[in-house]
Design a protein around this motif. Structure first.
Motif, PDB file in Angstrom:
ATOM      1  N   ASP A  31      -4.903 -12.111  48.603  1.00 11.08           N
ATOM      2  CA  ASP A  31      -5.827 -12.395  47.501  1.00 11.08           C
ATOM      3  C   ASP A  31      -6.911 -11.326  47.420  1.00 11.08           C
ATOM      4  O   ASP A  31      -7.265 -10.868  46.320  1.00 11.08           O
ATOM      5  N   GLU A  32      -7.426 -10.909  48.552  1.00  9.29           N
ATOM      6  CA  GLU A  32      -8.440  -9.851  48.569  1.00  9.29           C
ATOM      7  C   GLU A  32      -7.857  -8.527  48.094  1.00  9.29           C
ATOM      8  O   GLU A  32      -8.541  -7.739  47.415  1.00  9.29           O
ATOM      9  N   GLN A  33      -6.599  -8.280  48.410  1.00  7.12           N
ATOM     10  CA  GLN A  33      -5.956  -7.048  47.963  1.00  7.12           C
ATOM     11  C   GLN A  33      -5.794  -7.043  46.448  1.00  7.12           C
ATOM     12  O   GLN A  33      -6.000  -6.015  45.791  1.00  7.12           O
ATOM     13  N   ALA A  37      -7.476  -4.346  43.909  1.00  9.71           N
ATOM     14  CA  ALA A  37      -6.637  -3.585  42.975  1.00  9.71           C
ATOM     15  C   ALA A  37      -7.106  -3.795  41.539  1.00  9.71           C
ATOM     16  O   ALA A  37      -7.143  -2.852  40.744  1.00  9.71           O
ATOM     17  N   TRP A  38      -7.481  -5.017  41.193  1.00 11.69           N
ATOM     18  CA  TRP A  38      -7.952  -5.297  39.837  1.00 11.69           C
ATOM     19  C   TRP A  38      -9.281  -4.593  39.568  1.00 11.69           C
ATOM     20  O   TRP A  38      -9.525  -4.093  38.470  1.00 11.69           O
ATOM     21  N   ARG A 147      -2.896   0.607  37.833  1.00 15.63           N
ATOM     22  CA  ARG A 147      -2.054  -0.484  37.339  1.00 15.63           C
ATOM     23  C   ARG A 147      -0.847  -0.699  38.244  1.00 15.63           C
ATOM     24  O   ARG A 147      -0.444  -1.838  38.511  1.00 15.63           O
ATOM     25  N   GLY A 148      -0.262   0.396  38.708  1.00 11.95           N
ATOM     26  CA  GLY A 148       0.884   0.280  39.598  1.00 11.95           C
ATOM     27  C   GLY A 148       0.529  -0.446  40.890  1.00 11.95           C
ATOM     28  O   GLY A 148       1.286  -1.297  41.372  1.00 11.95           O
ATOM     29  N   ARG A 149      -0.628  -0.127  41.444  1.00 12.99           N
ATOM     30  CA  ARG A 149      -1.066  -0.793  42.681  1.00 12.99           C
ATOM     31  C   ARG A 149      -1.360  -2.263  42.431  1.00 12.99           C
ATOM     32  O   ARG A 149      -1.086  -3.120  43.282  1.00 12.99           O
ATOM     33  N   TYR A 150      -1.909  -2.556  41.259  1.00 11.03           N
ATOM     34  CA  TYR A 150      -2.183  -3.956  40.928  1.00 11.03           C
ATOM     35  C   TYR A 150      -0.888  -4.745  40.814  1.00 11.03           C
ATOM     36  O   TYR A 150      -0.774  -5.862  41.343  1.00 11.03           O
TER      37      TYR A 150
END
Length: 218
Positions: A31-33, A37-38, A147-150
């Motif tokens: 959740d923190e990740q 990312a967002w 966006r890719g990481r998100y």
């Protein structure tokens, strides 16, 4: 007294073991990740939005036609500013969809502006405009990476809260699946931004092909 202290310590250890075994810690980390990312996605979109007023000002000095294009860019930028979404709203697919649509409208408006700029050689030769173009291109690349990481972080998180035993822990502690970018948007992540300007502002256009000679009279 020592017995009660020992029982209390044992209870803490047992609780920690149960939470760890049922995936609580993994869900927390995931959740923190997602939130991190967002946050980076928002930072890069804001960076692009901050470039728009400068770009419009630079273009406005040259464009005498296509004023509707500048209006579309300005309105799309305003709409982006009014559609905000926090990490706590990522469980609402409708809110994420509204955010995507607003950003997509700005992307389309900027693409039209870039296309129209090809009609103004003096604009393309302007140093400020070229500098803004480089910044915009770099920002589009950063947006794609963010966006890719998100997408990846949401996929990992959603797997945890949907699979057993994490799904039980998620329901108990109120963790719900988070909305991701749509399929079309995920495909766009790997597509490089098409923001190109001709370095030769005075390059002549190719001459039209000569018309065929009329056939001789019979």
């Amino acid at each position: 007294m020592n017995i009660f202290r020992w029982l209390g310590l044992s209870l803490v250890v047992l609780t920690a073991s149960v939470l760890s075994g049922c995936g609580y810690n993994s869900i927390q980390a995931a959740d923190e990740q997602v939130k991190a990312a967002w946050s980076e996605v928002l930072n890069q979109y804001q960076r692009r939005a901050d470039l728009v007023p400068q770009l419009v000002k630079a273009v406005d000095a040259y464009m005498t036609h296509e004023r509707d294009v500048l209006t579309q860019v300005t309105e799309a930028r305003s709409r982006v500013g009014s559609v905000q979404i926090t990490a706590d709203q990522l469980e609402d697919p409708a809110a994420v969809q509204r955010f995507q649509e607003a950003q997509g409208q700005l992307t389309s408006a900027l693409s039209r502006l870039i296309a129209v700029s090809e009609n103004y050689p003096q604009l393309k030769a302007d140093g400020l405009f070229r500098d803004l173009q480089v910044q915009l291109e770099g920002t589009e690349n950063r947006i794609s990476v963010a966006r890719g990481r998100y997408v990846q972080s949401v996929q990992a998180y959603n797997v945890l809260v949907r699979q057993f035993p994490g799904v039980i822990t998620a329901k108990i502690f109120g963790y719900a699946p988070k909305a991701n970018f749509g399929v079309a948007d995920e495909a766009a992540i790997s597509r490089p931004p098409e923001i190109r300007f001709s370095n030769d502002a005075t390059a002549p256009k190719p001459a039209p092909a000569p018309a065929p000679a009329p056939a001789p009279a019979q």
